[in-house]
Motif scaffolding. Structure first.
Motif, mmCIF file in Angstrom:
data_model
loop_
_atom_site.group_PDB
_atom_site.id
_atom_site.type_symbol
_atom_site.label_atom_id
_atom_site.label_comp_id
_atom_site.label_asym_id
_atom_site.label_seq_id
_atom_site.Cartn_x
_atom_site.Cartn_y
_atom_site.Cartn_z
ATOM 1 N N LEU A 121 40.718 30.446 20.333
ATOM 2 C CA LEU A 121 40.515 29.006 20.261
ATOM 3 C C LEU A 121 40.885 28.522 18.864
ATOM 4 O O LEU A 121 40.524 29.146 17.863
ATOM 5 C CB LEU A 121 39.055 28.658 20.571
ATOM 6 N N ALA A 122 41.587 27.418 18.814
ATOM 7 C CA ALA A 122 42.065 26.894 17.529
ATOM 8 C C ALA A 122 40.984 26.077 16.847
ATOM 9 O O ALA A 122 40.175 25.401 17.496
ATOM 10 C CB ALA A 122 43.304 26.027 17.754
ATOM 11 N N ALA A 123 40.950 26.143 15.520
ATOM 12 C CA ALA A 123 40.063 25.273 14.752
ATOM 13 C C ALA A 123 40.372 23.820 15.082
ATOM 14 O O ALA A 123 41.522 23.466 15.365
ATOM 15 C CB ALA A 123 40.226 25.539 13.263
ATOM 16 N N GLY A 124 39.338 22.968 15.049
ATOM 17 C CA GLY A 124 39.525 21.570 15.403
ATOM 18 C C GLY A 124 39.534 21.329 16.895
ATOM 19 O O GLY A 124 40.030 20.289 17.352
ATOM 20 N N LEU A 125 38.997 22.276 17.663
ATOM 21 C CA LEU A 125 38.925 22.144 19.116
ATOM 22 C C LEU A 125 38.334 20.783 19.484
ATOM 23 O O LEU A 125 37.290 20.393 18.950
ATOM 24 C CB LEU A 125 38.043 23.261 19.659
ATOM 25 N N PRO A 126 38.955 20.028 20.383
ATOM 26 C CA PRO A 126 38.439 18.695 20.698
ATOM 27 C C PRO A 126 37.100 18.776 21.435
ATOM 28 O O PRO A 126 36.833 19.753 22.149
ATOM 29 C CB PRO A 126 39.520 18.099 21.599
ATOM 30 N N PRO A 127 36.253 17.766 21.294
ATOM 31 C CA PRO A 127 34.937 17.780 21.954
ATOM 32 C C PRO A 127 35.018 17.933 23.465
ATOM 33 O O PRO A 127 34.122 18.521 24.082
ATOM 34 C CB PRO A 127 34.338 16.423 21.563
ATOM 35 N N GLU A 128 36.082 17.422 24.065
ATOM 36 C CA GLU A 128 36.181 17.510 25.526
ATOM 37 C C GLU A 128 36.399 18.944 26.007
ATOM 38 O O GLU A 128 36.315 19.221 27.216
ATOM 39 C CB GLU A 128 37.303 16.620 26.050
ATOM 40 N N ALA A 129 36.636 19.871 25.087
ATOM 41 C CA ALA A 129 36.759 21.281 25.472
ATOM 42 C C ALA A 129 35.405 21.905 25.770
ATOM 43 O O ALA A 129 35.330 22.927 26.456
ATOM 44 C CB ALA A 129 37.453 22.060 24.361
ATOM 45 N N ASP A 130 34.315 21.322 25.276
ATOM 46 C CA ASP A 130 32.979 21.860 25.532
ATOM 47 C C ASP A 130 32.607 21.725 27.001
ATOM 48 O O ASP A 130 33.146 20.875 27.723
ATOM 49 C CB ASP A 130 31.944 21.108 24.688
ATOM 50 N N VAL A 131 31.675 22.567 27.432
ATOM 51 C CA VAL A 131 31.099 22.443 28.767
ATOM 52 C C VAL A 131 29.930 21.457 28.644
ATOM 53 O O VAL A 131 28.879 21.783 28.098
ATOM 54 C CB VAL A 131 30.629 23.801 29.315
ATOM 55 N N LEU A 132 30.139 20.240 29.127
ATOM 56 C CA LEU A 132 29.175 19.159 28.928
ATOM 57 C C LEU A 132 27.911 19.376 29.751
ATOM 58 O O LEU A 132 27.885 20.218 30.656
ATOM 59 C CB LEU A 132 29.834 17.826 29.307
ATOM 60 N N PRO A 133 26.834 18.639 29.463
ATOM 61 C CA PRO A 133 25.584 18.825 30.200
ATOM 62 C C PRO A 133 25.782 18.720 31.710
ATOM 63 O O PRO A 133 26.385 17.771 32.212
ATOM 64 C CB PRO A 133 24.706 17.691 29.674
ATOM 65 N N HIS A 134 25.252 19.700 32.408
ATOM 66 C CA HIS A 134 25.382 19.769 33.862
ATOM 67 C C HIS A 134 24.137 20.465 34.433
ATOM 68 O O HIS A 134 23.445 21.187 33.705
ATOM 69 C CB HIS A 134 26.658 20.508 34.267
ATOM 70 N N PRO A 135 23.855 20.289 35.716
ATOM 71 C CA PRO A 135 22.587 20.773 36.276
ATOM 72 C C PRO A 135 22.730 22.085 37.043
ATOM 73 O O PRO A 135 23.823 22.476 37.465
ATOM 74 C CB PRO A 135 22.237 19.653 37.250
ATOM 75 N N HIS A 136 21.583 22.749 37.243
ATOM 76 C CA HIS A 136 21.480 23.908 38.130
ATOM 77 C C HIS A 136 20.121 23.881 38.826
ATOM 78 O O HIS A 136 19.140 23.363 38.276
ATOM 79 C CB HIS A 136 21.575 25.227 37.358
#
Length: 297
Positions: free
Chosen positions: A44-59
């Motif tokens: 993964l490159a430095a400066g990874l954009p925020p949209e690359a994260d796994v956002l809050p989701h339910p289980h």
């Protein structure tokens, strides 16, 4: 001895691709394990954009196990836990009646670097599907290590060959990480009715059949399996006793279709989007594609 070999199927989860093993069309579960994703390996490159994260989701109705070979992930959930995970550690999250969590690549965003690991889901057994949610972190030093000539094993969860992991489980199961030097071999006894072996790196022979990296071999019950490394290899073995038929819909697992419908309605109405995640974007509820999946068994 080998019932079937599951090939890798690539799925995208935002910043990177994963290799999905379970659920599979002809093999929905192995013991209580209902989901198995190989994350990476990827740089993964430095400066990874925020949209690359796994956002809050339910289980609901399951526990997640995150285990890394390389890199770091920041876990945050609606029980107010914020915990990074690093190689050899265990993050065990029990959803039970309902939990919301996110997974972020904060270190990679700052510095860049590799990410490689596995996330598995374990279906909770009857009577415990609606237990209180919770989260537990185990440092690498807490996991039992067993070694033989050319083989080092670490028991991630459950019990195997008289060794017991401190990771608390809700049904009979095992999950082990083996590192084998070229020419080394180990065995997997038939102490559970359902077992599988996933080759993360390298190549092994399993009772004489060659299994390449990225493939999972599901074993027949009742016989000891011999795993021999053709070259240096990393192997994950998992399984246990079945917990009964399960349905899966998006991130939800349950023995009841009606409970899945309720979970979808709760997420759509915002009843699982707790204040701990104020001012954060949530993963939207995906559209339904016909009826919920067939029972996992």
């Amino acid at each position: 001895m080998i019932e079937q070999v599951i090939p890798p199927r690539t799925r995208s989860i935002g910043a990177f691709q994963v290799g999905r093993m379970l659920p599979y069309a002809r093999r929905r579960m192995v013991g209580p394990y209902i989901f198995f994703d190989r994350m990476g390996p990827q740089d993964l490159a430095a400066g990874l954009p925020p949209e690359a994260d796994v956002l809050p989701h339910p289980h609901i109705g399951l526990s997640t196990i995150t285990y890394l070979f390389d890199g770091e992930i920041m876990h945050r959930d609606s029980t107010a836990v914020e915990q990074p995970i690093r190689p050899g550690e265990v993050n065990w999250m029990t959803a039970g009646s309902g939990i919301t969590h996110s997974e972020r690549f904060e270190k990679a965003r700052r510095e860049g670097g590799p990410l490689d690991g596995v996330q598995a889901w374990v279906a909770l057994p009857d009577g415990l599907e609606e237990k209180d949610p919770g989260f537990w972190h185990y440092p690498s030093a807490a996991l039992p290590v067993f070694a033989d000539e050319g083989v080092v094993g670490r028991l991630i969860a459950g019990s195997l060959a008289g060794v017991h992991s401190p990771v608390n489980v809700d049904s009979p199961q095992f999950y082990v990480h083996w590192q084998l030097a070229a020419g080394a071999r180990t065995s997997l006894a038939p102490e559970y009715s359902e077992r599988a072996v996933y080759v993360a790196n390298g190549e092994v022979e399993l009772d004489g059949q060659r299994i390449q990296a990225g493939h999972m071999a599901v074993l027949a019950p009742g016989k000891t399996a011999t795993i021999a490394a053709s070259r240096d290899a990393v192997v994950m073995a998992l399984g246990g006793e079945p917990v009964g038929p399960r349905y899966i819909d998006w991130n939800f697992v349950s023995s009841s279709k009606e409970r899945l419908e309720q979970a979808r309605a709760d997420w759509a109405a915002g009843r699982m989007k707790l204040p701990d995640f104020d001012n954060e974007e949530f993963v939207p509820l995906p559209p339904k594609f016909g009826a919920p999946a067939e029972p996992m068994s």
